[in-house]
Design a protein around this motif. Structure first.
Motif, PDB file in Angstrom:
ATOM      1  N   ILE A  44      38.956 -64.836 -90.241  1.00 12.91           N
ATOM      2  CA  ILE A  44      38.798 -66.256 -90.589  1.00 12.91           C
ATOM      3  C   ILE A  44      39.231 -67.128 -89.416  1.00 12.91           C
ATOM      4  O   ILE A  44      38.551 -68.088 -89.035  1.00 12.91           O
ATOM      5  CB  ILE A  44      39.616 -66.597 -91.849  1.00 12.91           C
ATOM      6  N   LYS A  45      40.362 -66.756 -88.817  1.00 10.28           N
ATOM      7  CA  LYS A  45      40.893 -67.511 -87.678  1.00 10.28           C
ATOM      8  C   LYS A  45      39.946 -67.449 -86.482  1.00 10.28           C
ATOM      9  O   LYS A  45      39.835 -68.398 -85.706  1.00 10.28           O
ATOM     10  CB  LYS A  45      42.267 -66.960 -87.294  1.00 10.28           C
ATOM     11  N   SER A  46      39.243 -66.309 -86.346  1.00  8.04           N
ATOM     12  CA  SER A  46      38.341 -66.123 -85.207  1.00  8.04           C
ATOM     13  C   SER A  46      36.956 -66.707 -85.451  1.00  8.04           C
ATOM     14  O   SER A  46      36.078 -66.604 -84.588  1.00  8.04           O
ATOM     15  CB  SER A  46      38.212 -64.629 -84.883  1.00  8.04           C
ATOM     16  N   GLY A  47      36.738 -67.290 -86.630  1.00  6.30           N
ATOM     17  CA  GLY A  47      35.470 -67.953 -86.916  1.00  6.30           C
ATOM     18  C   GLY A  47      34.378 -67.062 -87.452  1.00  6.30           C
ATOM     19  O   GLY A  47      33.196 -67.410 -87.396  1.00  6.30           O
ATOM     20  N   PHE A  48      34.739 -65.887 -88.001  1.00  7.77           N
ATOM     21  CA  PHE A  48      33.735 -64.962 -88.526  1.00  7.77           C
ATOM     22  C   PHE A  48      33.503 -65.124 -90.023  1.00  7.77           C
ATOM     23  O   PHE A  48      32.740 -64.353 -90.608  1.00  7.77           O
ATOM     24  CB  PHE A  48      34.162 -63.512 -88.257  1.00  7.77           C
ATOM     25  N   GLN A  49      34.157 -66.093 -90.669  1.00 11.92           N
ATOM     26  CA  GLN A  49      34.086 -66.165 -92.127  1.00 11.92           C
ATOM     27  C   GLN A  49      32.684 -66.475 -92.642  1.00 11.92           C
ATOM     28  O   GLN A  49      32.348 -66.144 -93.776  1.00 11.92           O
ATOM     29  CB  GLN A  49      35.081 -67.206 -92.666  1.00 11.92           C
ATOM     30  N   SER A  50      31.841 -67.112 -91.810  1.00  9.84           N
ATOM     31  CA  SER A  50      30.493 -67.462 -92.261  1.00  9.84           C
ATOM     32  C   SER A  50      29.448 -66.425 -91.865  1.00  9.84           C
ATOM     33  O   SER A  50      28.271 -66.594 -92.159  1.00  9.84           O
ATOM     34  CB  SER A  50      30.089 -68.826 -91.689  1.00  9.84           C
ATOM     35  N   ASP A  51      29.874 -65.342 -91.191  1.00 10.32           N
ATOM     36  CA  ASP A  51      28.940 -64.309 -90.767  1.00 10.32           C
ATOM     37  C   ASP A  51      28.562 -63.436 -91.970  1.00 10.32           C
ATOM     38  O   ASP A  51      29.428 -62.874 -92.641  1.00 10.32           O
ATOM     39  CB  ASP A  51      29.578 -63.455 -89.666  1.00 10.32           C
ATOM     40  N   ILE A  52      27.263 -63.306 -92.239  1.00  6.22           N
ATOM     41  CA  ILE A  52      26.800 -62.562 -93.412  1.00  6.22           C
ATOM     42  C   ILE A  52      27.188 -61.095 -93.327  1.00  6.22           C
ATOM     43  O   ILE A  52      27.652 -60.495 -94.305  1.00  6.22           O
ATOM     44  CB  ILE A  52      25.270 -62.699 -93.561  1.00  6.22           C
ATOM     45  N   CYS A  53      27.004 -60.482 -92.151  1.00  8.13           N
ATOM     46  CA  CYS A  53      27.314 -59.049 -91.995  1.00  8.13           C
ATOM     47  C   CYS A  53      28.807 -58.793 -92.169  1.00  8.13           C
ATOM     48  O   CYS A  53      29.206 -57.816 -92.822  1.00  8.13           O
ATOM     49  CB  CYS A  53      26.856 -58.572 -90.622  1.00  8.13           C
ATOM     50  N   VAL A  54      29.633 -59.665 -91.605  1.00  8.47           N
ATOM     51  CA  VAL A  54      31.079 -59.518 -91.754  1.00  8.47           C
ATOM     52  C   VAL A  54      31.468 -59.687 -93.220  1.00  8.47           C
ATOM     53  O   VAL A  54      32.329 -58.961 -93.740  1.00  8.47           O
ATOM     54  CB  VAL A  54      31.826 -60.531 -90.867  1.00  8.47           C
ATOM     55  N   GLY A  55      30.829 -60.646 -93.888  1.00  6.80           N
ATOM     56  CA  GLY A  55      31.112 -60.862 -95.305  1.00  6.80           C
ATOM     57  C   GLY A  55      30.817 -59.622 -96.137  1.00  6.80           C
ATOM     58  O   GLY A  55      31.628 -59.221 -96.987  1.00  6.80           O
ATOM     59  N   ALA A  56      29.685 -58.967 -95.877  1.00  7.68           N
ATOM     60  CA  ALA A  56      29.337 -57.749 -96.614  1.00  7.68           C
ATOM     61  C   ALA A  56      30.332 -56.629 -96.330  1.00  7.68           C
ATOM     62  O   ALA A  56      30.724 -55.882 -97.235  1.00  7.68           O
ATOM     63  CB  ALA A  56      27.921 -57.303 -96.241  1.00  7.68           C
ATOM     64  N   SER A  57      30.784 -56.530 -95.080  1.00  8.05           N
ATOM     65  CA  SER A  57      31.770 -55.500 -94.722  1.00  8.05           C
ATOM     66  C   SER A  57      33.105 -55.758 -95.410  1.00  8.05           C
ATOM     67  O   SER A  57      33.788 -54.819 -95.840  1.00  8.05           O
ATOM     68  CB  SER A  57      31.964 -55.464 -93.203  1.00  8.05           C
ATOM     69  N   LEU A  58      33.471 -57.021 -95.522  1.00  5.86           N
ATOM     70  CA  LEU A  58      34.718 -57.374 -96.213  1.00  5.86           C
ATOM     71  C   LEU A  58      34.623 -57.059 -97.705  1.00  5.86           C
ATOM     72  O   LEU A  58      35.588 -56.576 -98.315  1.00  5.86           O
ATOM     73  CB  LEU A  58      35.035 -58.859 -95.999  1.00  5.86           C
ATOM     74  N   VAL A  59      33.467 -57.337 -98.303  1.00  8.76           N
ATOM     75  CA  VAL A  59      33.267 -57.007 -99.714  1.00  8.76           C
ATOM     76  C   VAL A  59      33.458 -55.505 -99.924  1.00  8.76           C
ATOM     77  O   VAL A  59      34.157 -55.070-100.852  1.00  8.76           O
ATOM     78  CB  VAL A  59      31.859 -57.447-100.185  1.00  8.76           C
ATOM     79  N   THR A  60      32.852 -54.708 -99.049  1.00 11.73           N
ATOM     80  CA  THR A  60      32.976 -53.247 -99.143  1.00 11.73           C
ATOM     81  C   THR A  60      34.428 -52.811 -98.962  1.00 11.73           C
ATOM     82  O   THR A  60      34.908 -51.918 -99.680  1.00 11.73           O
ATOM     83  CB  THR A  60      32.086 -52.580 -98.084  1.00 11.73           C
ATOM     84  N   MET A  61      35.122 -53.417 -98.013  1.00 10.24           N
ATOM     85  CA  MET A  61      36.511 -53.052 -97.756  1.00 10.24           C
ATOM     86  C   MET A  61      37.389 -53.315 -98.975  1.00 10.24           C
ATOM     87  O   MET A  61      38.146 -52.439 -99.421  1.00 10.24           O
ATOM     88  CB  MET A  61      37.042 -53.829 -96.550  1.00 10.24           C
ATOM     89  N   TYR A  62      37.297 -54.520 -99.539  1.00 10.56           N
ATOM     90  CA  TYR A  62      38.097 -54.844-100.727  1.00 10.56           C
ATOM     91  C   TYR A  62      37.717 -53.960-101.916  1.00 10.56           C
ATOM     92  O   TYR A  62      38.576 -53.552-102.700  1.00 10.56           O
ATOM     93  CB  TYR A  62      37.917 -56.314-101.091  1.00 10.56           C
ATOM     94  N   ALA A  63      36.418 -53.647-102.048  1.00  6.48           N
ATOM     95  CA  ALA A  63      35.969 -52.802-103.159  1.00  6.48           C
ATOM     96  C   ALA A  63      36.584 -51.412-103.059  1.00  6.48           C
ATOM     97  O   ALA A  63      37.060 -50.858-104.052  1.00  6.48           O
ATOM     98  CB  ALA A  63      34.446 -52.715-103.155  1.00  6.48           C
ATOM     99  N   LYS A  64      36.584 -50.840-101.866  1.00  6.36           N
ATOM    100  CA  LYS A  64      37.143 -49.493-101.694  1.00  6.36           C
ATOM    101  C   LYS A  64      38.667 -49.494-101.788  1.00  6.36           C
ATOM    102  O   LYS A  64      39.269 -48.446-102.004  1.00  6.36           O
ATOM    103  CB  LYS A  64      36.689 -48.909-100.357  1.00  6.36           C
ATOM    104  N   CYS A  65      39.270 -50.667-101.607  1.00  7.57           N
ATOM    105  CA  CYS A  65      40.712 -50.798-101.821  1.00  7.57           C
ATOM    106  C   CYS A  65      41.051 -50.982-103.295  1.00  7.57           C
ATOM    107  O   CYS A  65      42.228 -51.010-103.675  1.00  7.57           O
ATOM    108  CB  CYS A  65      41.263 -51.978-101.021  1.00  7.57           C
ATOM    109  N   GLY A  66      40.022 -51.176-104.126  1.00 11.98           N
ATOM    110  CA  GLY A  66      40.245 -51.389-105.551  1.00 11.98           C
ATOM    111  C   GLY A  66      40.633 -52.804-105.902  1.00 11.98           C
ATOM    112  O   GLY A  66      41.103 -53.066-107.013  1.00 11.98           O
TER     113      GLY A  66
END
Length: 655
Positions: free
Chosen positions: A364-386
């Motif tokens: 977020i600090k680096s300005g990637f919060q609006s990137d679609i690909c990063v957003g999908a990767s974050l969704v996957t990361m949180y999902a696998k973390c439960g």
């Protein structure tokens, strides 16, 4: 009529003087003599605005260059080198006269900026204008065919080249080898290579890359040895190709021998070669050698850092990944998409949730919060973390979710046991007129299986067939045979390979073969099992009716079992009527998530199937007393090639 030499020189000086007075950066602008006209050539150009380019165009006309093809070609080159291809095409169309150079400039401009289809269309127009192509033309259009993997067009161009006698030229020959190689016709590429009377480093590298990309790792090494026998000096690109081939096959010994040759060649300090060596050692599970090499590198770029981070991420070394990420920031090296994906994959487990949140804050600090690909990767990361709340919040911040984002969200719900939410999200995806793909249907069909909802599963299956995304189940034997061929070819499998193998064994009931693959993964290839692999084994045991063994396996897992794993076992208990295991699993699930309606329904149905109506009624009463609501059913109907979703008792739909 030939212009006086003095006036031609003065004309050239006027052009140079004007260009130097503008804010356009022209690094190399030189005057060249010609018997009939003066012209200028541009070596390196950077246009800051289209207006400035137009100014040059207008100025050239005013000082008398409008009748010379050379001056138009130079302006055309200004635009193509700067990527202004629309303006370049306008200039090209306005030219009063064109020669072969004009056509070559516009064709090469399209190819350099990867508009390969347009380059081939211009070639057709060039032939229609009765302008003969030359070696430069053929080289450019062959690159276009290679970029498009357009084999038939490439063969037609090859036929023309042979007819006009350019086939023996080393430059054209190298382009033909590259074209055939990138079209995965390595036999044709080899034949063309063998016919060449002279070969350059480009020729060798093109053939090496063709074999490497087609998976012929052994042939890559043989060709490299032949290259050395011919005393052809390898470049950093050569070493990169051969080392990547060693990585794919996990050929550590050959990789070490290549490393020795790299050192002898004096290019170990090259950042490109160093990064490839780091990747080779990590893919061969020699993580310490990879780190030592990384530490010795005098210069590191984002590729070097990403290779080392990916190496530790592959081995689930979260602390080392975060330490490298911190060092990368201190070195002021900017993250790219590959770096982010590697870091997030290392954080994709329940025990790494807190580090994952820290990485999220950094993005977020680096300005990637609006990137679609990063957003999908974050969704996957949180999902696998439960962390369901985490991936839902991330998804809501994605500005324009694409199919990958929707898939990540659906898979996140499915992996964490929220089957009804996954189905609801799938319905919303259809209503948003997005086309589901293989991954979408795989997640939804898994949900339908876990919820034991056959009718909805049939509807999803039908829709998958109509869209051409139907998964071919029941091909376990073929999958195992392909894996054997993969081993014989020396290709190193990764964790995704084993997920596919275990899933195939599960679907066709190959219990023994599945266990062998699971054992082989860690014992032979050193791949640490992830939650996905454990889930496949549980599914394998459940499909085989070995429910007690599945329960014992879950309790023995070194990772915290996901809710989906327990639900898989509970669904199997209902199918096989195992009340003892089913009751224990259901009670555990109700303790974990008392508001999940699916758990109550499955347990109630199990009691009903056994004729224990009082127990079934008791479970339903507990569900009602706890105000646990079941999501309404949903159906999909296709009308005029458009899919419509209907929810039970919902009368708001236009149909």
């Amino acid at each position: 009529m030939q212009a006086p030499l003095a006036s031609r020189h003065q004309l050239g000086k006027n052009v140079i003087s004007y260009c130097k007075s503008t804010v356009i950066s022209v690094k190399i602008l030189k005057l060249t003599s010609c018997t009939s006209y003066a012209r200028f050539s541009v070596g390196s150009v950077r246009l800051t605005t289209i207006k400035e380019a137009n100014s040059i165009h207008t100025r050239l006309i005013k000082i008398g260059f409008q009748s010379h093809v050379s001056s138009w070609n130079s302006l055309l080159q200004l635009y193509t080198k700067s990527g202004k291809l629309v303006e370049a095409r306008q200039v090209f169309d306005q030219m009063p006269d064109r020669n072969a150079v004009s056509w070559n400039v516009i064709i090469s401009g399209y190819v350099q900026h990867e508009y390969n289809d347009k380059a081939l269309k211009v070639l057709v127009q060039m032939q229609g204008a009765d302008v003969k192509p030359n070696g430069f033309t053929f080289s450019s259009v062959l690159r276009a065919c290679a970029g498009l993997a357009a084999l038939e067009e490439g063969k037609q161009i090859h036929a023309v080249i042979s007819k006009v006698g350019f086939g023996l030229d080393v430059f054209i020959g190298s382009s033909l080898v590259d074209m055939y190689a990138k079209c995965r016709q390595v036999d044709d590429a080899q034949q063309m290579f063998d016919k060449m009377p002279q070969r350059s480093g480009v020729s060798w590298n093109a053939l090496l890359a063709g074999y490497a990309h087609s998976g012929y790792g052994v042939q890559v090494l043989k060709l490299f040895c032949h290259m050395q026998e011919e005393r052809m000096k390898p470049t950093e690109f050569t070493f990169s190709i051969v080392l990547m081939s060693c990585s794919a096959r996990a050929a550590l010994e050959e990789g070490k021998q290549l490393h020795a040759i790299v050192i002898k060649s004096g290019i170990e300090s090259n950042v490109f070669v160093g990064s490839t060596l780091t990747d080779m050692y990590s893919k061969c599970s020699s993580i310490l050698d990879a780190h030592r090499l990384f530490e010795r590198m005098p210069e590191r770029n984002v590729v070097s850092w990403t290779a080392m981070i990916a190496a530790y991420a592959q081995h689930q070394c979260i602390n080392e990944v975060l330490q490298l990420l911190k060092q990368m920031q201190l070195a002021h090296v900017k993250l790219n998409q590959f770096t982010i994906n590697s870091v997030l994959s290392a954080c994709a487990s329940p025990e790494a949730l807190d580090p994952g949140k820290q990485v999220h804050a950094l993005l977020i600090k680096s300005g990637f919060q609006s990137d679609i690909c990063v957003g999908a990767s974050l969704v996957t990361m949180y999902a696998k973390c439960g962390c369901v709340e985490g991936f839902v919040k991330v998804y809501e911040t994605i500005p324009e979710a694409d199919v990958v984002s929707w898939n990540a969200m659906i898979a996140g719900y499915a992996q964490n046991g929220y089957g009804e939410e996954a189905l609801q999200h799938f319905t919303q995806m259809l209503q948003a007129v997005l086309m589901p793909d293989f991954f979408t249907f795989a997640s939804i069909l898994k949900v339908c299986a876990n919820l034991a909802i056959l009718e909805q599963g049939k509807q999803v299956h039908t829709h998958a067939i109509k869209t051409g995304a139907s998964a071919q189940h029941g091909r376990g034997r073929e999958a195992l045979l392909l894996f054997e061929q993969m081993q014989e070819a020396g290709v190193h499998p990764d964790h995704i390979t084993f997920i596919g193998l275990l899933s195939a064994c599960s679907h066709v009931g190959f219990l023994d073969e599945g266990w062998k693959c699971f054992d082989l993964m860690s014992r032979e290839y050193g791949i640490k099992p992830r939650m996905e692999h454990y889930s496949c084994i549980v599914d394998l045991l459940c499909r085989g009716g070995q429910l007690d063994r599945a329960e014992a396996f879950i309790h023995s897992m070194p990772l915290q079992p996901s809710i989906l794993v327990w639900k898989t076992l509970l669904s199997a208990c209902r199918i096989y009527g195992n009340m003892g295991v089913g009751k224990r699993v259901a009670e555990y699930l109700l303790h974990l998530d008392p508001q999940e309606s699916t758990n109550y329904i499955l347990l109630s149905n199990m009691f009903a199937a056994e004729g224990k109506w009082d127990d079934a009624a008791r479970i339903r009463k507990t569900m009602n007393d706890g105000r646990v609501k079941k999501e309404p059913g949903c159906s999909w109907v296709e009308v005029n090639k458009s899919v419509h979703a209907f929810v039970t008792e919902d009368r708001s739909h236009e149909l």
